[in-house]
Design a protein around this motif. Structure first.
Motif, PDB file in Angstrom:
ATOM      1  N   LEU A  24       0.849  -1.184   0.000  1.00 36.00           N
ATOM      2  CA  LEU A  24       0.000   0.000   0.000  1.00 36.00           C
ATOM      3  C   LEU A  24       0.887   1.237   0.000  1.00 36.00           C
ATOM      4  CD1 LEU A  24      -2.572  -1.063   2.759  1.00 36.00           C
ATOM      5  CD2 LEU A  24      -2.658  -1.506   0.298  1.00 36.00           C
ATOM      6  N   LEU A  25       0.822   2.016  -1.070  1.00 38.49           N
ATOM      7  CA  LEU A  25       1.574   3.259  -1.150  1.00 38.49           C
ATOM      8  C   LEU A  25       0.598   4.422  -1.072  1.00 38.49           C
ATOM      9  CD1 LEU A  25       4.260   2.703  -3.953  1.00 38.49           C
ATOM     10  CD2 LEU A  25       4.418   2.258  -1.505  1.00 38.49           C
ATOM     11  N   GLU A  62       5.554  -6.998  -6.237  1.00 37.53           N
ATOM     12  CA  GLU A  62       4.231  -7.571  -6.025  1.00 37.53           C
ATOM     13  C   GLU A  62       3.151  -6.560  -6.419  1.00 37.53           C
ATOM     14  OE1 GLU A  62       6.062  -5.564  -3.816  1.00 37.53           O
ATOM     15  OE2 GLU A  62       5.980  -6.965  -2.164  1.00 37.53           O
ATOM     16  N   GLU A  63       1.926  -6.914  -6.144  1.00 36.20           N
ATOM     17  CA  GLU A  63       0.822  -6.008  -6.446  1.00 36.20           C
ATOM     18  C   GLU A  63       0.927  -4.759  -5.569  1.00 36.20           C
ATOM     19  OE1 GLU A  63      -4.038  -6.041  -6.747  1.00 36.20           O
ATOM     20  OE2 GLU A  63      -3.011  -7.674  -5.722  1.00 36.20           O
ATOM     21  N   VAL A  64       0.656  -3.605  -6.156  1.00 34.49           N
ATOM     22  CA  VAL A  64       0.728  -2.328  -5.451  1.00 34.49           C
ATOM     23  C   VAL A  64      -0.625  -1.634  -5.548  1.00 34.49           C
ATOM     24  CG1 VAL A  64       1.815  -0.044  -5.421  1.00 34.49           C
ATOM     25  CG2 VAL A  64       3.188  -2.071  -5.932  1.00 34.49           C
ATOM     26  N   VAL A  65      -1.098  -1.147  -4.391  1.00 37.51           N
ATOM     27  CA  VAL A  65      -2.320  -0.354  -4.361  1.00 37.51           C
ATOM     28  C   VAL A  65      -1.930   1.051  -3.962  1.00 37.51           C
ATOM     29  CG1 VAL A  65      -4.589  -0.031  -3.319  1.00 37.51           C
ATOM     30  CG2 VAL A  65      -3.745  -2.341  -3.779  1.00 37.51           C
ATOM     31  N   LEU A  66      -2.341   2.002  -4.773  1.00 37.40           N
ATOM     32  CA  LEU A  66      -2.023   3.411  -4.549  1.00 37.40           C
ATOM     33  C   LEU A  66      -3.214   4.094  -3.889  1.00 37.40           C
ATOM     34  CD1 LEU A  66      -0.452   3.723  -8.034  1.00 37.40           C
ATOM     35  CD2 LEU A  66       0.817   3.905  -5.892  1.00 37.40           C
ATOM     36  N   ILE A  67      -2.904   4.927  -2.899  1.00 37.06           N
ATOM     37  CA  ILE A  67      -3.939   5.545  -2.077  1.00 37.06           C
ATOM     38  C   ILE A  67      -3.685   7.038  -1.989  1.00 37.06           C
ATOM     39  CG2 ILE A  67      -4.962   5.595   0.240  1.00 37.06           C
ATOM     40  CD1 ILE A  67      -3.626   2.713   0.525  1.00 37.06           C
ATOM     41  N   PRO A  87       3.861  -3.158 -13.593  1.00 42.23           N
ATOM     42  CA  PRO A  87       2.583  -3.597 -14.160  1.00 42.23           C
ATOM     43  C   PRO A  87       1.437  -3.773 -13.159  1.00 42.23           C
ATOM     44  CG  PRO A  87       4.046  -5.461 -13.938  1.00 42.23           C
ATOM     45  CD  PRO A  87       4.814  -4.241 -13.460  1.00 42.23           C
ATOM     46  N   ASN A  88       1.713  -4.186 -11.947  1.00 43.08           N
ATOM     47  CA  ASN A  88       0.639  -4.587 -11.031  1.00 43.08           C
ATOM     48  C   ASN A  88       0.159  -3.431 -10.163  1.00 43.08           C
ATOM     49  OD1 ASN A  88       0.708  -7.260 -11.942  1.00 43.08           O
ATOM     50  ND2 ASN A  88       2.483  -7.649 -10.649  1.00 43.08           N
ATOM     51  N   LEU A  89      -0.490  -2.476 -10.781  1.00 40.19           N
ATOM     52  CA  LEU A  89      -0.916  -1.260 -10.092  1.00 40.19           C
ATOM     53  C   LEU A  89      -2.424  -1.159 -10.011  1.00 40.19           C
ATOM     54  CD1 LEU A  89       1.506   1.133 -11.967  1.00 40.19           C
ATOM     55  CD2 LEU A  89       1.756   0.341  -9.614  1.00 40.19           C
ATOM     56  N   ARG A  90      -2.900  -0.797  -8.829  1.00 41.33           N
ATOM     57  CA  ARG A  90      -4.324  -0.558  -8.641  1.00 41.33           C
ATOM     58  C   ARG A  90      -4.475   0.686  -7.776  1.00 41.33           C
ATOM     59  NH1 ARG A  90      -6.507  -6.487  -7.151  1.00 41.33           N
ATOM     60  NH2 ARG A  90      -8.321  -6.048  -8.371  1.00 41.33           N
TER      61      ARG A  90
END
Length: 188
Positions: A24-25, A62-67, A87-90
Motif C-alpha cells: 500500500l503506497l 508484487e501487487e501495489v495499491v495506490l492511495i 505492471p501490477n498497479l491498482r
C-alpha cells in the motif's frame, strides 16, 4: 500486463487481511498521512514518487495499491509508475474518503485540514475580499473572477494549482519523507 483496475474499499480490506496482501503506497503529503492512514501503508508523496520511481520500481515486484484522499493523485502515481514499467498497479477507488466512510481501520494522528478544505478557505477568502474591495477600488473584483476561472479550469482539467501550492506549505508537508527509509522498509 498486470491488473490495472481500481479497487473498492471492501475488496482492499480482504486483500490486506490475506497473508500476501498488496503493498500500500499512500501518495498524499506527509501531513495528510500523519492525520490518518491505512495500517501498513507506506507514505511516498506524489512528487517523491515521481522523482524516485526508478528506485521504487526495484522494491515493488508484487501487487501495489495506490492511495490518496479521493483517487486523483493515486491515479497520477499509477500513471507515473506504469510509465516506469511497473505492471501490477491498482488505485483505491474513492481513496481515504471511501475507506474511512466504510469505517475500516485507520491509524490516526494529529487532525489537520485536508487540502480541499484549505483550497475552499483560500479561494473563498480571495473572492470575498476582492468583492468587498471592489466597492472601493474599481476593478478589484477581477481578482475574484480570476480565482473563479482557476477553479473552473481545475474542475475541467482535474488538477488544482492552488492545491499544489498549498501542499508545499510547511503545515501540509510535515516531516520530509526520507526515500532511503521508505526503500529500506519496502525491502524489509
Amino acid at each position: 500486463m498486470g491488473r490495472t483496475h481500481n479497487l473498492i474499499p471492501a475488496v482492499l480490506r480482504e486483500l490486506v487481511a490475506a497473508e500476501n496482501g498488496p503493498r500500500l503506497l499512500d501518495v498524499r503529503t506527509p501531513g495528510e498521512f500523519r492525520t490518518a492512514h491505512i495500517p501498513g501503508s507506506y507514505n511516498v508523496p506524489l512528487d517523491t514518487l515521481r522523482e524516485h520511481r526508478a528506485e521504487l520500481l526495484h522494491h515493488l515486484d508484487e501487487e501495489v495499491v495506490l492511495i490518496c484522499r479521493s483517487g486523483n493523485r493515486a491515479g497520477q502515481a499509477k500513471q507515473a509508475l506504469a510509465e516506469a514499467g511497473l505492471p501490477n498497479l491498482r488505485v483505491l477507488e474513492g481513496g481515504m474518503l471511501a475507506w474511512e466512510s466504510a469505517q475500516y481501520p485507520v491509524v490516526r494522528g494529529k487532525p489537520r485540514w485536508d487540502l480541499e478544505r484549505q483550497v475552499r478557505l483560500v479561494a473563498g477568502s480571495i473572492v470575498l475580499v476582492s468583492g468587498l474591495a471592489g466597492l472601493a477600488v474599481p476593478g478589484a473584483y477581477l481578482v475574484g473572477t480570476a480565482v473563479g476561472a482557476g477553479l473552473a479550469f481545475a474542475a475541467v482539467s482535474n488538477t488544482c494549482a492552488m492545491g499544489m501550492l498549498l501542499s508545499k506549505l510547511p503545515y501540509n508537508k510535515g516531516p520530509k519523507t526520507d526515500v532511503k527509509t521508505v526503500l529500506a522498509a519496502l525491502a524489509g
